[in-house]
Design a protein around this motif. Structure first.
Motif, PDB file in Angstrom:
ATOM      1  N   MET A   1     -21.401  50.406  61.255  1.00 13.00           N
ATOM      2  CA  MET A   1     -20.509  50.014  60.223  1.00 13.00           C
ATOM      3  C   MET A   1     -19.998  50.467  59.623  1.00 13.00           C
ATOM      4  SD  MET A   1     -19.247  47.239  61.820  1.00 13.00           S
ATOM      5  CE  MET A   1     -18.107  46.376  60.400  1.00 13.00           C
ATOM      6  N   LEU A   2     -19.071  50.119  58.595  1.00 11.36           N
ATOM      7  CA  LEU A   2     -19.197  50.777  56.605  1.00 11.36           C
ATOM      8  C   LEU A   2     -19.597  50.153  55.970  1.00 11.36           C
ATOM      9  CD1 LEU A   2     -15.271  50.394  56.525  1.00 11.36           C
ATOM     10  CD2 LEU A   2     -16.671  52.430  57.613  1.00 11.36           C
ATOM     11  N   SER A   3     -20.609  50.996  55.805  1.00 11.76           N
ATOM     12  CA  SER A   3     -21.156  50.465  53.810  1.00 11.76           C
ATOM     13  C   SER A   3     -20.358  50.882  52.328  1.00 11.76           C
ATOM     14  CB  SER A   3     -22.533  51.910  53.701  1.00 11.76           C
ATOM     15  OG  SER A   3     -23.046  51.084  52.334  1.00 11.76           O
ATOM     16  N   PHE A   4     -20.042  49.505  52.368  1.00  7.26           N
ATOM     17  CA  PHE A   4     -19.172  49.417  51.165  1.00  7.26           C
ATOM     18  C   PHE A   4     -19.554  49.798  49.781  1.00  7.26           C
ATOM     19  CE2 PHE A   4     -16.580  47.074  54.317  1.00  7.26           C
ATOM     20  CZ  PHE A   4     -15.222  47.718  54.396  1.00  7.26           C
ATOM     21  N   LYS A   5     -21.104  49.666  49.806  1.00  5.22           N
ATOM     22  CA  LYS A   5     -21.449  49.777  48.746  1.00  5.22           C
ATOM     23  C   LYS A   5     -21.126  51.307  48.789  1.00  5.22           C
ATOM     24  CE  LYS A   5     -25.004  46.152  48.242  1.00  5.22           C
ATOM     25  NZ  LYS A   5     -26.354  45.969  48.464  1.00  5.22           N
ATOM     26  N   THR A   6     -21.587  52.065  49.429  1.00  6.27           N
ATOM     27  CA  THR A   6     -21.620  53.860  49.543  1.00  6.27           C
ATOM     28  C   THR A   6     -20.211  54.210  49.211  1.00  6.27           C
ATOM     29  OG1 THR A   6     -22.973  53.952  50.973  1.00  6.27           O
ATOM     30  CG2 THR A   6     -21.769  55.884  50.562  1.00  6.27           C
ATOM     31  N   ILE A   7     -18.648  52.925  50.044  1.00  8.66           N
ATOM     32  CA  ILE A   7     -17.542  53.245  49.748  1.00  8.66           C
ATOM     33  C   ILE A   7     -17.186  52.713  48.255  1.00  8.66           C
ATOM     34  CG2 ILE A   7     -15.287  52.783  50.078  1.00  8.66           C
ATOM     35  CD1 ILE A   7     -16.450  51.913  53.291  1.00  8.66           C
ATOM     36  N   TRP A 482     -12.957  49.735  63.385  1.00 11.32           N
ATOM     37  CA  TRP A 482     -13.530  48.601  63.129  1.00 11.32           C
ATOM     38  C   TRP A 482     -14.364  48.125  64.459  1.00 11.32           C
ATOM     39  CZ3 TRP A 482     -13.368  48.661  58.083  1.00 11.32           C
ATOM     40  CH2 TRP A 482     -12.281  48.603  57.161  1.00 11.32           C
ATOM     41  N   ARG A 483     -15.000  48.768  65.971  1.00  6.79           N
ATOM     42  CA  ARG A 483     -15.638  48.343  66.496  1.00  6.79           C
ATOM     43  C   ARG A 483     -17.064  48.904  66.150  1.00  6.79           C
ATOM     44  NH1 ARG A 483     -12.594  49.859  71.296  1.00  6.79           N
ATOM     45  NH2 ARG A 483     -11.231  48.634  70.728  1.00  6.79           N
ATOM     46  N   LYS A 484     -18.078  48.227  66.459  1.00  5.19           N
ATOM     47  CA  LYS A 484     -18.948  48.165  66.473  1.00  5.19           C
ATOM     48  C   LYS A 484     -19.503  49.305  67.476  1.00  5.19           C
ATOM     49  CE  LYS A 484     -21.510  44.089  64.518  1.00  5.19           C
ATOM     50  NZ  LYS A 484     -22.180  42.557  63.658  1.00  5.19           N
ATOM     51  N   ASP A 485     -20.664  50.096  67.442  1.00  5.26           N
ATOM     52  CA  ASP A 485     -20.851  51.272  67.820  1.00  5.26           C
ATOM     53  C   ASP A 485     -21.519  51.186  68.559  1.00  5.26           C
ATOM     54  OD1 ASP A 485     -19.057  53.465  66.575  1.00  5.26           O
ATOM     55  OD2 ASP A 485     -20.349  53.475  65.145  1.00  5.26           O
TER      56      ASP A 485
END
Length: 485
Positions: A1-7, A482-485
């Motif tokens: 999933m995305l790390s919004f902190k990194t983004i 947005w799908r989980k790997d």
């Protein structure tokens, strides 16, 4: 999933950069003793503060974004830059519509060059400079520009570099993306300075020379004059712009290798460049003959007008020195083909890029051969290098999406009340990042100020999709992303 902190951390860093760029325009306002200092002073201060808070607030995040996060950062940062970039137009009072201001900012950063302002002759120097600066920063890419300012040991540069440089050459100048970016931006800056000096020597004012140089090398099209390059009506200035528009339409990696590494053969024997020059030669000759026969132009004027406008359209710059809406109507379809093709990969041009068109054409030819010889291995080759079948499939997918978005945009504009020709022309020029539109309502001399706000938002999306070459924009909109790997 995305790390919004990194983004958010990376977006904060990029937003701080835009604040610094706005500060440059604030300095321009001071230089010309302009009264509306808050236009850039306030916007710059708020932008730098916002970027700093985002960057410092997420310092503890993972330093290097993964590929999925890189796609999201690249897609969202162009929207963020355009959103912040519209505020100088709104605060200055020269624009009251959010849709118009965002359209202008997106047109600038995407190097489309279409304008929604009917008259810019009364604009302050700082605002005109901001329009041209958005072109220049967007020419090689916002993230790409940021990488040049980062130390080589900053993590994440390679991943962002590979995502935003979609369609760029695979030739490597240096293993480090930061070093490659610095060298290419050095070449870009050098050519911009040379263009500025050449235009100045040909009679342009220093301020106009800077703005036209930034637009020409970014293959953008914004001008500090309402009547554009026609304000000077100079064959010398037209010639200088032709030269630098052509240089900007070539692969910057190959240009660097030719100029600084003396690897001239890579340019002389490059198939993509051969096709570019061939298409230009054919279209210029056809246009010049048509102008002499059907528009009663003199031979010298026909050659000058045909050469300038065809180079401008092929390179997706968008400067015009003649109203080609009055040309022989069958030529309009030639213009659309030229606009869709664009320039070379690895350049600042828009469009599909000639290398893609070339591979797709050769793929079609190879399919006939493969049908006749099903057991034979018949690869597509570009510059004697085989193209993988996976690459062929990706390019065919890109071509299909390009056509599909053009059709969807055309239908949407017709629903909003535009004639069919204007709708197709507007959709194609926005997606190919070319400014002027040829149609019944809008001609190559007209601004798009009369477009309804809904149409301007659609144009902004098409410009972004064209600049990021479709996949980077559509990928975050898909469920797979947005799908989980």
């Amino acid at each position: 999933m995305l790390s919004f902190k990194t983004i958010f951390r990376y977006i904060g860093m990029l937003v701080m950069l835009e604040g610094i760029l706005l500060l440059i325009c604030f300095s321009m306002a001071l230089l010309y003793h302009e009264e509306n200092l808050e236009t850039f002073g306030l916007t710059s201060a708020v932008t730098i503060a916002l970027g700093s808070m985002m960057y410092m607030g997420f310092r503890g995040s993972r330093k290097a974004p993964n590929r999925r996060e890189s796609y999201f950062i690249v897609a969202i940062v162009w929207i963020v830059f355009s959103f912040i970039g519209m505020f100088p137009f709104l605060i200055s009072g020269y624009c009251q519509s959010v849709a118009t201001a965002f359209f202008e900012a997106m047109s600038g950063f995407s190097t489309t060059g279409a304008t929604a302002f009917a008259n810019i002759d009364d604009f302050p120097h700082s605002l005109l400079f901001w329009r041209s600066l958005t072109h220049w920063i967007g020419g090689l890419g916002i993230v790409f520009f940021t990488i040049t300012l980062l130390p080589n040991n900053i993590q994440g540069g390679n991943q962002l570099f590979s995502v935003e440089r979609t369609g760029m050459s695979t030739e490597k100048i240096h293993p480090r993306s930061g070093t490659t970016a610095k060298w290419l931006w050095s070449l870009y800056t050098f050519l911009t300075v040379m263009c500025f000096l050449s235009l100045w020597l040909c009679g342009m004012t220093p301020f106009d020379s800077v703005n036209f140089a930034m637009s020409a090398l970014a293959t953008g099209g914004f001008s500090p004059r309402t009547d554009g390059v026609m304000h000077y009506d100079s064959p010398l200035i037209d010639g200088v712009l032709i030269v630098f528009m052509l240089l900007a339409s070539l692969n910057f990696t190959l240009l660097y290798l030719a100029l600084f590494k003396r690897k001239v053969k890579q340019i002389l024997f490059n198939e993509e460049i051969h096709v570019l020059l061939l298409v230009l030669a054919v279209t210029i000759i056809l246009s010049a003959i048509s102008l002499v026969v059907f528009n009663d132009y003199s031979i010298s004027r026909a050659i000058r007008v045909a050469s300038f406008n065809m180079v401008s359209l092929q390179t997706t710059t968008g400067f015009v020195n003649d109203n080609y809406s009055l040309w022989y109507p069958p030529l309009w379809f030639v213009l659309m083909i030229v606009v869709a093709m664009g320039g070379c990969s690895g350049s600042t041009t828009g469009g599909m890029k000639i290398v893609r068109v070339l591979i797709i054409f050769k793929t079609f030819i190879c399919q006939f051969q493969r049908l006749l010889h099903p057991k034979a291995v018949i690869p597509v080759r570009i510059n004697r290098i085989p193209v993988y079948e996976l690459t062929e499939n990706v390019l065919l997918s890109y071509f299909s999406l390009f056509v599909l978005l053009t059709l969807i945009g055309s239908v949407a504009f017709q629903v909003l009340g535009l004639p069919a020709l204007d709708s197709v022309g507007l959709s194609l020029t926005c997606l190919s990042n070319v400014g002027p539109v040829s149609g019944h309502v809008f001609t190559s001399f007209d601004s798009l100020a009369e477009l309804p706000d809904t149409a301007k938002w659609i144009c902004s999306f098409l410009m972004l999709a064209g600049r990021l070459e479709i996949f980077s924009v559509l990928l975050p909109l898909s469920s797979v992303f947005w799908r989980k790997d």
